[in-house]
Design an enzyme around this catalytic site. Sequence first.
Site, PDB file in Angstrom:
ATOM      1  N   PHE A 172       0.825  -1.158  -0.109  1.00 24.47           N
ATOM      2  CA  PHE A 172       0.048   0.061  -0.058  1.00 24.47           C
ATOM      3  C   PHE A 172       0.779   1.260  -0.021  1.00 24.47           C
ATOM      4  O   PHE A 172       2.090   1.239   0.321  1.00 24.47           O
ATOM      5  CB  PHE A 172      -0.974  -0.032   1.226  1.00 24.47           C
ATOM      6  N   GLN A 216      -7.094  15.270   2.907  1.00 25.08           N
ATOM      7  CA  GLN A 216      -6.452  14.425   1.988  1.00 25.08           C
ATOM      8  C   GLN A 216      -7.340  14.021   0.675  1.00 25.08           C
ATOM      9  O   GLN A 216      -8.538  13.877   0.703  1.00 25.08           O
ATOM     10  CB  GLN A 216      -6.264  12.995   2.615  1.00 25.08           C
ATOM     11  N   HIS A 274      -7.673  11.583  -2.383  1.00 28.88           N
ATOM     12  CA  HIS A 274      -7.449  10.421  -2.802  1.00 28.88           C
ATOM     13  C   HIS A 274      -7.154  10.488  -4.255  1.00 28.88           C
ATOM     14  O   HIS A 274      -7.737  10.919  -4.913  1.00 28.88           O
ATOM     15  CB  HIS A 274      -8.339   9.325  -2.395  1.00 28.88           C
ATOM     16  N   LEU A 310     -14.536   6.187  -4.686  1.00 27.24           N
ATOM     17  CA  LEU A 310     -13.174   5.773  -4.452  1.00 27.24           C
ATOM     18  C   LEU A 310     -12.791   4.360  -5.179  1.00 27.24           C
ATOM     19  O   LEU A 310     -13.811   3.431  -5.450  1.00 27.24           O
ATOM     20  CB  LEU A 310     -13.032   5.226  -2.981  1.00 27.24           C
ATOM     21  N   GLU A 359      -6.324   2.513  -3.578  1.00 24.51           N
ATOM     22  CA  GLU A 359      -4.942   2.143  -3.645  1.00 24.51           C
ATOM     23  C   GLU A 359      -4.554   0.812  -3.765  1.00 24.51           C
ATOM     24  O   GLU A 359      -3.403   0.393  -4.399  1.00 24.51           O
ATOM     25  CB  GLU A 359      -4.216   3.037  -2.488  1.00 24.51           C
ATOM     26  N   ARG A 371      -0.391   9.665  -0.894  1.00 25.15           N
ATOM     27  CA  ARG A 371      -1.321  10.180  -1.608  1.00 25.15           C
ATOM     28  C   ARG A 371      -1.249  11.572  -1.824  1.00 25.15           C
ATOM     29  O   ARG A 371      -1.482  11.832  -3.031  1.00 25.15           O
ATOM     30  CB  ARG A 371      -2.812   9.903  -0.893  1.00 25.15           C
ATOM     31  N   HIS A 396     -11.081  13.171   0.250  1.00 25.92           N
ATOM     32  CA  HIS A 396     -11.363  11.773   0.765  1.00 25.92           C
ATOM     33  C   HIS A 396     -11.405  11.705   2.406  1.00 25.92           C
ATOM     34  O   HIS A 396     -12.186  10.956   2.873  1.00 25.92           O
ATOM     35  CB  HIS A 396     -10.152  10.785   0.549  1.00 25.92           C
ATOM     36  N   ARG A 401      -2.660  11.525   5.862  1.00 32.66           N
ATOM     37  CA  ARG A 401      -2.661  10.116   6.253  1.00 32.66           C
ATOM     38  C   ARG A 401      -2.018   9.046   5.068  1.00 32.66           C
ATOM     39  O   ARG A 401      -2.609   8.961   4.064  1.00 32.66           O
ATOM     40  CB  ARG A 401      -4.086   9.650   6.756  1.00 32.66           C
TER      41      ARG A 401
END
Lengths: 253, 584
Positions: free
Chosen positions: B116, B240, B242, B252, B255, B286, B353, B394
């Site tokens: 990730f 954030q 994304h 979404l 990832e 991100r 996000h 994050r």
Amino acid sequence: MATPVLDKVEAESAASPYITVTFRIRRFNPEVSAEATWEDFQLEIDPKERVLDGLHKIKWELDGTLTFRRSCAHGICGSDAMRINGKNRLACKTLIKDINPEKPITVEPIKGLTVLKDLVVDMEPFFQAYRDVMPFLITKDTNEPTRERLQSAEDRERFDDTTKCILCAACTSSCPVFWNDGQYFGPAAIVNAHRFIFDSRDEAGEQRLEILNDKDGVWRCRTTFNCTDACPRGIEVTKAIAEVKKALITRRF
Amino acid sequence: MKIHKYDTVIVGAGGAGMRAAIESTKRSRTAVLTKLYPTRSHTGAAQGGMAAALANVEEDNWEWHTFDTVKGGDYLVDQDAAEILAKEAIDSVLDLEKMGLPFNRTPDGTIDQRRFGGHSRNHGEAPVRRSCYAADRTGHMILQTLYQNCVKEGVEFFNEFYVLDQLITEEDGVKKSAGVVAYELATGEIHVFQAKAVIYASGGCGKFFKVTSNAHTLTGDGQAAVYRRGLPLEDMEFFQFHPTGIWRMGILLTEGARGEGGILRNKDGERFMEKYAPVMKDLASRDVVSRSIYTEIREGRGCGPEGDHVYLDLTHLPPEQLDAKLPDITEFARTYLGIEPYTDPIPIQPTAHYAMGGIPTNVEGEVLADNTTVVPGLYAAGEVACVSVHGANRLGTNSLLDINVFGRRAGIAAAEYSQKADYVDLPENPAQFVIDQVERLRTSTGTERVATLRKELQETMDANVMVFRTEQTIKTAVEKIAELRERYKNVSIQDKGKRFNTDLLEAIELGNLLDLAEVMAVSALARKESRGGHYREDYPNRDDVNFMRHTMAYREVGDDGTESVRLDYKPVVQTRYQPMERKY
């Protein structure tokens, strides 16, 4: 990779996308009238938009009193199951273009649960049936390992389909047996029992089977496949019910 | 009006709220008040996984995870909290497995793990497989598993109860939590819940953006309720984006798609992330990937007739792998775009996000009234809170982790507190604020409409405080938000009834979004540096001398009733790691 040239989606979006659609919605508000009525709304909408987008346009631009539940808007939270053109679907997973927008699109609350207002129904009986099948992993605590319990990929796959359930009630409220008799557990509760009965880590399969062996249990299913057709997650609901029936006969699962 | 009395009240029933409820119900008489049925919460939309250095498939340890979290947050992370997050991650995942969560498995039968963004081996050497997952529906499995265990524990839920006010009583010069006021959606009735401890776990506020992965219901209700009562909000400028939302819709696409080998490409088919992040490439953090995408678009290498998106390419991955590991997101592409991901790349753009900021807490989940003072009886966990484990950005899979680690901690701490504390007296006429608010909206004859104001808010936020910001764009947003807040006073609704009045609900939600948008923009204007998710084109570098500090925003009401945002700052807790330049 495919050469990134103008693809179908983008080519379509270049032209003016809007069409005129009629939404025919079943309205009910006991604060106003004891009778439910049909009401038509006309709106301009891109046919690639969702039925939920149409409902929002009505609520936000035409009639703020129109009432429905929704949250995630992409088929994960299970809030917006409704009867669209006579079939149970999620409003956020149904595109206008896929349901013949030439004719009025009918939208009604799901059947078999008490309507509270417009498209909002009382979900409590549905969740009560779910709770009744003990929808949680039961193990003998003395065996608890320090690390994770091991489970082979095959054993994990055995109940994969029924883990997808989002408790939207599209299946249960499409079932003629449930319509006629609110005592029947309904497909969703059986799906969630299946999810644990066939989980190799669970040790209470017999107990759950006994619950489903009840007169209002799994034997009431008449295999009409409405539930499988209605499931927005593509769960083979009728097959899962059949597997529970078979487990009840063979006591092997 | 009804009055209820509980030891512990939890506001919200997503991952953090239900994880807290499982602990709290075992220890104290607990009520969970939730705007939605618990299984509708947006935790269920999380896809890719939950980070924990289990080391099931390759070498890993919690210290590497801590470092990645601190670096990912561009050093604004409180390092003591990040260490707890990474250490307790392992037991958190094992606890969920024991509760029944159906993780994907390795051939040995242990929990499988995948790569990730931003998670690396040995402080950035190479990507590491740290994300524990269940296909691309890990959040769904967590939400269902936690709800199942709430049923098992007999957790008492008040479904479709919308908390509108936080009650605070001053005792001996100390502000204490006395309870909350909730509006019952089904009936329009107002309920006062007196409680020794209150935990906010009501989620994020992404709906002030237009293109967002957030649910319609994510409107910052918890943040707004405590902010209105004079408590601070921390680091709200950090939001954030994304990298991979479905083009124009914002839905979404995990990832995990890039973790499984998916590649981002521009209109020339180029794998552009190699230019921006030579080691981690498509798996950089991100904020880095989202900026890279917009740089490609701005420099004319975006796809489509308007050049306003790029592609997520999965076509080189075997269909069996997509079916097994990414079934939901490939279905989204088919359903919403009519695209077959086996053979065609998916048009994507960054999507709003996650709020890194929120209600400030310490590591026990206790809410802070300023930089150091705890509000007795008040707790927060999950996206609504700011511990701060995410700092300025994050890492993916750290939010499902956050809700489990700090949801559990808050649940235990609140229940233990409520076992030893006494009830705090309710303020006089505790429901008055909510009664006035509801009646004002229900009887207003104003000419402004909720949907119009919300649309204008979302458009100005997308245009001015998204991935790239400047003093000028942020000022434009601040002015627009002030105008909208003024017009909001003149808003009216069509549904005047009491039963399931979602028209009223949306009006209240808009008020919350406007309050939080103002805090965000004002906080962003003052932070004259670029760090993590907050990128200022006029101040493109990180400035540790002046801005290695958390923003604390307070609501001020002048003598003439005018409201404003006052900013203060709080030091960052640094333990192991000195700030370094951030490269992927």
